[in-house]
Design a protein around this motif. Structure first.
Motif, PDB file in Angstrom:
ATOM      1  N   PHE A 304      29.218 106.490  42.155  1.00 28.99           N
ATOM      2  CA  PHE A 304      29.962 105.880  43.254  1.00 28.99           C
ATOM      3  C   PHE A 304      31.318 105.385  42.774  1.00 28.99           C
ATOM      4  CE2 PHE A 304      26.248 106.154  45.798  1.00 28.99           C
ATOM      5  CZ  PHE A 304      26.638 105.940  47.116  1.00 28.99           C
ATOM      6  N   GLY A 305      31.343 104.776  41.587  1.00 29.49           N
ATOM      7  CA  GLY A 305      32.615 104.337  41.055  1.00 29.49           C
ATOM      8  C   GLY A 305      33.550 105.500  40.799  1.00 29.49           C
ATOM      9  N   MET A 306      32.987 106.605  40.299  1.00 33.95           N
ATOM     10  CA  MET A 306      33.786 107.800  40.022  1.00 33.95           C
ATOM     11  C   MET A 306      34.376 108.362  41.304  1.00 33.95           C
ATOM     12  SD  MET A 306      34.849 109.870  37.737  1.00 33.95           S
ATOM     13  CE  MET A 306      35.482 111.532  37.529  1.00 33.95           C
ATOM     14  N   ILE A 307      33.553 108.452  42.352  1.00 33.25           N
ATOM     15  CA  ILE A 307      34.024 109.017  43.618  1.00 33.25           C
ATOM     16  C   ILE A 307      35.153 108.184  44.201  1.00 33.25           C
ATOM     17  CG2 ILE A 307      33.332 109.418  46.016  1.00 33.25           C
ATOM     18  CD1 ILE A 307      30.645 110.360  45.008  1.00 33.25           C
ATOM     19  N   LEU A 308      35.149 106.877  43.927  1.00 32.49           N
ATOM     20  CA  LEU A 308      36.197 106.003  44.447  1.00 32.49           C
ATOM     21  C   LEU A 308      37.421 105.967  43.541  1.00 32.49           C
ATOM     22  CD1 LEU A 308      36.841 103.968  46.717  1.00 32.49           C
ATOM     23  CD2 LEU A 308      36.001 102.179  45.192  1.00 32.49           C
ATOM     24  N   ILE A 309      37.214 105.912  42.222  1.00 30.76           N
ATOM     25  CA  ILE A 309      38.327 105.750  41.283  1.00 30.76           C
ATOM     26  C   ILE A 309      39.106 107.048  41.096  1.00 30.76           C
ATOM     27  CG2 ILE A 309      38.963 105.135  38.922  1.00 30.76           C
ATOM     28  CD1 ILE A 309      37.995 102.789  40.521  1.00 30.76           C
ATOM     29  N   LEU A 310      38.421 108.196  41.054  1.00 30.33           N
ATOM     30  CA  LEU A 310      39.115 109.460  40.817  1.00 30.33           C
ATOM     31  C   LEU A 310      40.189 109.747  41.865  1.00 30.33           C
ATOM     32  CD1 LEU A 310      39.476 112.009  39.152  1.00 30.33           C
ATOM     33  CD2 LEU A 310      37.617 113.072  40.461  1.00 30.33           C
ATOM     34  N   PRO A 311      39.915 109.584  43.178  1.00 35.59           N
ATOM     35  CA  PRO A 311      41.002 109.801  44.142  1.00 35.59           C
ATOM     36  C   PRO A 311      42.197 108.879  43.925  1.00 35.59           C
ATOM     37  CG  PRO A 311      38.884 109.817  45.261  1.00 35.59           C
ATOM     38  CD  PRO A 311      38.623 109.358  43.857  1.00 35.59           C
ATOM     39  N   LEU A 312      41.954 107.631  43.500  1.00 37.97           N
ATOM     40  CA  LEU A 312      43.069 106.726  43.216  1.00 37.97           C
ATOM     41  C   LEU A 312      43.915 107.265  42.069  1.00 37.97           C
ATOM     42  CD1 LEU A 312      41.282 103.242  43.468  1.00 37.97           C
ATOM     43  CD2 LEU A 312      42.753 104.346  45.166  1.00 37.97           C
ATOM     44  N   TYR A 313      43.255 107.774  41.031  1.00 37.40           N
ATOM     45  CA  TYR A 313      43.978 108.364  39.905  1.00 37.40           C
ATOM     46  C   TYR A 313      44.771 109.588  40.351  1.00 37.40           C
ATOM     47  CZ  TYR A 313      44.548 111.486  35.896  1.00 37.40           C
ATOM     48  OH  TYR A 313      45.057 112.377  34.977  1.00 37.40           O
ATOM     49  N   LEU A 314      44.121 110.462  41.121  1.00 37.18           N
ATOM     50  CA  LEU A 314      44.783 111.707  41.540  1.00 37.18           C
ATOM     51  C   LEU A 314      45.975 111.434  42.454  1.00 37.18           C
ATOM     52  CD1 LEU A 314      41.632 113.919  42.220  1.00 37.18           C
ATOM     53  CD2 LEU A 314      43.210 114.101  40.291  1.00 37.18           C
ATOM     54  N   GLN A 315      45.864 110.417  43.310  1.00 35.94           N
ATOM     55  CA  GLN A 315      46.932 110.166  44.275  1.00 35.94           C
ATOM     56  C   GLN A 315      48.002 109.224  43.736  1.00 35.94           C
ATOM     57  OE1 GLN A 315      45.256 109.215  48.222  1.00 35.94           O
ATOM     58  NE2 GLN A 315      43.470 110.446  47.707  1.00 35.94           N
ATOM     59  N   GLN A 316      47.596 108.163  43.030  1.00 37.22           N
ATOM     60  CA  GLN A 316      48.571 107.179  42.573  1.00 37.22           C
ATOM     61  C   GLN A 316      49.253 107.571  41.266  1.00 37.22           C
ATOM     62  OE1 GLN A 316      46.703 103.303  42.440  1.00 37.22           O
ATOM     63  NE2 GLN A 316      46.132 103.354  44.599  1.00 37.22           N
ATOM     64  N   VAL A 317      48.500 108.240  40.386  1.00 40.68           N
ATOM     65  CA  VAL A 317      49.065 108.618  39.090  1.00 40.68           C
ATOM     66  C   VAL A 317      49.591 110.051  39.101  1.00 40.68           C
ATOM     67  CG1 VAL A 317      48.563 108.911  36.618  1.00 40.68           C
ATOM     68  CG2 VAL A 317      47.578 106.981  37.876  1.00 40.68           C
ATOM     69  N   GLY A 319      49.999 112.016  41.996  1.00 43.84           N
ATOM     70  CA  GLY A 319      50.808 112.325  43.172  1.00 43.84           C
ATOM     71  C   GLY A 319      50.215 113.340  44.125  1.00 43.84           C
ATOM     72  N   LEU A 320      48.912 113.597  44.081  1.00 44.50           N
ATOM     73  CA  LEU A 320      48.285 114.546  45.008  1.00 44.50           C
ATOM     74  C   LEU A 320      48.111 113.906  46.379  1.00 44.50           C
ATOM     75  CD1 LEU A 320      47.644 115.926  42.257  1.00 44.50           C
ATOM     76  CD2 LEU A 320      45.441 116.606  43.236  1.00 44.50           C
ATOM     77  N   THR A 377      47.503 115.509  31.923  1.00 43.57           N
ATOM     78  CA  THR A 377      46.269 116.293  31.840  1.00 43.57           C
ATOM     79  C   THR A 377      46.268 117.368  32.929  1.00 43.57           C
ATOM     80  OG1 THR A 377      45.061 114.363  31.023  1.00 43.57           O
ATOM     81  CG2 THR A 377      43.756 116.206  31.880  1.00 43.57           C
ATOM     82  N   PRO A 378      46.006 118.640  32.584  1.00 41.87           N
ATOM     83  CA  PRO A 378      46.026 119.709  33.604  1.00 41.87           C
ATOM     84  C   PRO A 378      45.076 119.407  34.764  1.00 41.87           C
ATOM     85  CG  PRO A 378      45.909 120.636  31.392  1.00 41.87           C
ATOM     86  CD  PRO A 378      45.714 119.160  31.235  1.00 41.87           C
ATOM     87  N   ILE A 379      45.543 119.651  35.978  1.00 39.44           N
ATOM     88  CA  ILE A 379      44.749 119.395  37.175  1.00 39.44           C
ATOM     89  C   ILE A 379      43.486 120.248  37.173  1.00 39.44           C
ATOM     90  CG2 ILE A 379      44.689 119.586  39.684  1.00 39.44           C
ATOM     91  CD1 ILE A 379      46.298 117.225  38.744  1.00 39.44           C
ATOM     92  N   TRP A 380      43.601 121.487  36.702  1.00 38.17           N
ATOM     93  CA  TRP A 380      42.430 122.368  36.701  1.00 38.17           C
ATOM     94  C   TRP A 380      41.336 121.824  35.785  1.00 38.17           C
ATOM     95  CZ3 TRP A 380      40.520 124.315  32.199  1.00 38.17           C
ATOM     96  CH2 TRP A 380      41.370 124.393  31.101  1.00 38.17           C
ATOM     97  N   LEU A 381      41.757 121.173  34.687  1.00 36.06           N
ATOM     98  CA  LEU A 381      40.782 120.605  33.765  1.00 36.06           C
ATOM     99  C   LEU A 381      40.064 119.419  34.402  1.00 36.06           C
ATOM    100  CD1 LEU A 381      39.512 120.539  30.968  1.00 36.06           C
ATOM    101  CD2 LEU A 381      41.437 119.127  30.189  1.00 36.06           C
ATOM    102  N   GLN A 454      54.470 100.065  35.931  1.00 31.65           N
ATOM    103  CA  GLN A 454      53.421 100.129  36.945  1.00 31.65           C
ATOM    104  C   GLN A 454      52.514 101.348  36.771  1.00 31.65           C
ATOM    105  OE1 GLN A 454      54.840 100.084  40.977  1.00 31.65           O
ATOM    106  NE2 GLN A 454      52.781 100.264  41.868  1.00 31.65           N
ATOM    107  N   LEU A 455      53.101 102.509  36.496  1.00 28.06           N
ATOM    108  CA  LEU A 455      52.304 103.729  36.371  1.00 28.06           C
ATOM    109  C   LEU A 455      51.280 103.605  35.246  1.00 28.06           C
ATOM    110  CD1 LEU A 455      51.747 106.712  37.115  1.00 28.06           C
ATOM    111  CD2 LEU A 455      53.487 107.347  35.424  1.00 28.06           C
ATOM    112  N   HIS A 456      51.743 103.152  34.086  1.00 32.54           N
ATOM    113  CA  HIS A 456      50.833 103.081  32.942  1.00 32.54           C
ATOM    114  C   HIS A 456      49.883 101.886  33.041  1.00 32.54           C
ATOM    115  CE1 HIS A 456      53.818 105.927  31.294  1.00 32.54           C
ATOM    116  NE2 HIS A 456      52.787 106.391  30.609  1.00 32.54           N
TER     117      HIS A 456
END
Length: 505
Positions: A304-317, A319-320, A377-381, A454-456
């Motif tokens: 559950f934490g992964m499902i919530l945190i990963l989108p934050l990483y993908l969008q905030q860090v 830019g997806l 980190t490559p998005i595909w990875l 902020q990013l880091h």
């Protein structure tokens, strides 16, 4: 003082596995097929709101904190109602429970599609959750009643698709819908599918097992609201606060919830003497149930934490946008759907230990890998790591653990075991969300206070939350080493009624 043990006659029924044929009839397959389709529809709906909040804030003129209640209320309703399903499934027939659940879900879906404002939309989500709360315990109990023990793993693999894949693809589908249509179509597209499932169930579904006519204990029902509702609400308050100070309301809610939970548990133990508990705690008297449940809960905290945190990483860090995020996470759900039945057959053949150790090992490894991912980190990875974590890692945890945990229970406790499992999964999900969001926010704030950009700072907070999830998964890995294959009870087994007694004190 300990609770009295049930006699063999109290723990068996006409569908006891000791008298069940080794091959399933076409009627039994039809019953399970109908329930699988219906359960997929209602569980899929649980997460479709996750990417719709920005659109709803504009269309309904609400704040983010107000809109969050569309998810929070759904979770609270599930937490309150699931503990009652053990009683409901014994008191009412399979067909009656199914019709009630799908009617509530369909009515809530229609109301949501037509809701002119936030108030009715929130009411609709609560009605939907009322139907959803029954479906998974109903499905799991029916599988245990109808499927021969030698094939339970395969069928539980299919059940795991419903539990894990449906919510995993919810954000992806809703993202596609919102890309081109109004948010109302998230419900208008689901509604006809739900109505078709309801119609098929009305005409094709037959009853399973026997009905129990014990009266409903209203004091226990009343206690479930503060016991489970306030506890989950308090945990959610910690998550929503994002570590920005200690939420007093959350602390009070958790403390009151824990106190009511203890009172609720004591009352259930007392009611076990009369054979009329709302939620029969004797399921914890089986060591295989306890061990498997603990591994599941640790896995759910991490997932559950992964499902919530990963989108934050993908969008905030990274830019997806929301659609790209949903598409990147989609292969994980698809792989889990493919792997579910395969893992189930492997369980039937080899047992749970090796599968659960591989699954928790993969979950730990992938979370560690995410904890060192950066802005390059490559998005595909990232997509590959997520697919391995969900499809192979969680797949090898959920199916064997659910099957092995429920297998040793006597038929009389099937519905209570399923209800207990689903209730504690809700609590684990809320706890995982609150814990990892708070850790992420506290770490990010600390780094920002030391002058990190902020990013880091955000990336550092995300890394910390992933690492804590990895620790939870690593503990689950260690516990998996102590799991043994549970032997399903037989009607002639003299130990069928001898779970370890649950202490009243």
């Amino acid at each position: 003082m300990t609770s009295p043990e049930l006699s063999n006659s109290e723990l068996t029924n006409p569908y006891d596995i000791g008298t069940r044929p080794e091959r399933m009839s076409s009627r039994d397959r039809t019953v399970i097929g109908i329930l699988l389709i219906a359960a997929f529809v209602v569980i899929f709906n649980e997460t479709i709101m996750s990417v719709a909040l920005p659109r709803l804030m504009v269309d309904l003129d609400i704040s983010a904190s107000t809109g969050q209640w569309l998810t929070t209320a759904y979770m609270l309703t599930m937490a309150v109602l699931i503990p009652t399903t053990g009683f409901v499934l014994q008191r009412l027939s399979t067909r009656t429970v199914f019709i009630l659940a799908m009617s509530l879900f369909s009515a809530g879906t229609l109301l949501a599609a037509l809701a002119p404002g936030f108030g009715l939309l929130l009411t609709a989500r609560i009605i939907q959750a009322s139907g959803t709360s029954v479906m998974i315990p109903l499905l799991m109990t029916t599988v245990l009643n109808l499927v021969p023990p030698a094939r339970r793993g395969s069928f539980m693999g299919t059940v795991s698709i419903v539990i894990a894949v449906a919510p995993a693809i919810g954000p992806t589908v809703s993202g596609l819908i919102l890309q081109y249509l109004s948010w109302r179509f998230m419900f208008l597209i689901v509604l006809p599918i739900a109505l078709v499932a309801l119609a098929i169930g009305i005409f094709r579904l037959t009853n399973v097992g026997t009905e129990d006519h014990h009266p409903l204990d209203l004091r226990s029902v009343a206690l479930t609201i503060p016991a489970f509702g306030l506890f989950v609400y308090g945990l959610n308050a910690f998550g929503v606060s994002g570590g920005q100070g200690v939420p007093v309301v959350g602390i009070v809610a958790v403390l009151v919830g824990v106190a009511c939970l203890l009172i609720f548990g004591r009352r259930q133990i007392t009611l076990q003497r009369s054979g009329n508990p709302l939620l029969d705690l004797r399921v914890f008297g089986f060591k295989d149930f306890r061990r498997s449940l603990l591994v599941i809960l640790l896995g759910m905290v991490a997932m559950f934490g992964m499902i919530l945190i990963l989108p934050l990483y993908l969008q905030q860090v990274r830019g997806l946008d929301t659609l790209s995020t949903g598409l990147l996470m989609l292969p994980g759900g698809i792989l889990m759907a493919i792997m579910g039945p395969i893992i189930g057959r492997l369980y039937d053949r080899y047992g749970p230990k090796a599968l659960m150790m591989i699954g928790t090992g993969l979950l730990t490894a992938m979370l560690v890998a995410f904890s060192v991912a950066n802005e390059h980190t490559p998005i595909w990875l990232l997509g590959l790591q997520y697919a391995i974590m969900m499809g192979a890692g969680m797949g090898m945890i959920m199916t064997p653990a659910m099957t092995n945990g429920l297998n040793p229970l006597p038929p009389k406790l099937y519905s209570h075991g399923s209800a207990t499992l689903m209730t504690l999964q809700q609590v684990a999900g809320a706890a995982g969300t609150a814990l990892l969001i708070a850790i992420m926010s506290v770490r990010a704030s600390g780094l920002a206070g030391r002058g990190v950009d902020q990013l880091h700072a955000e990336l550092g907070g995300i890394h910390a939350s992933f690492m804590v999830g990895a620790v939870a998964a690593a503990i689950a890995f260690v516990l998996s080493a102590f799991v043994t294959r549970a032997v399903p009870v037989q009607e002639s087994d003299p130990h069928v009624a001898e779970p370890v007694a649950v202490s009243e004190g």
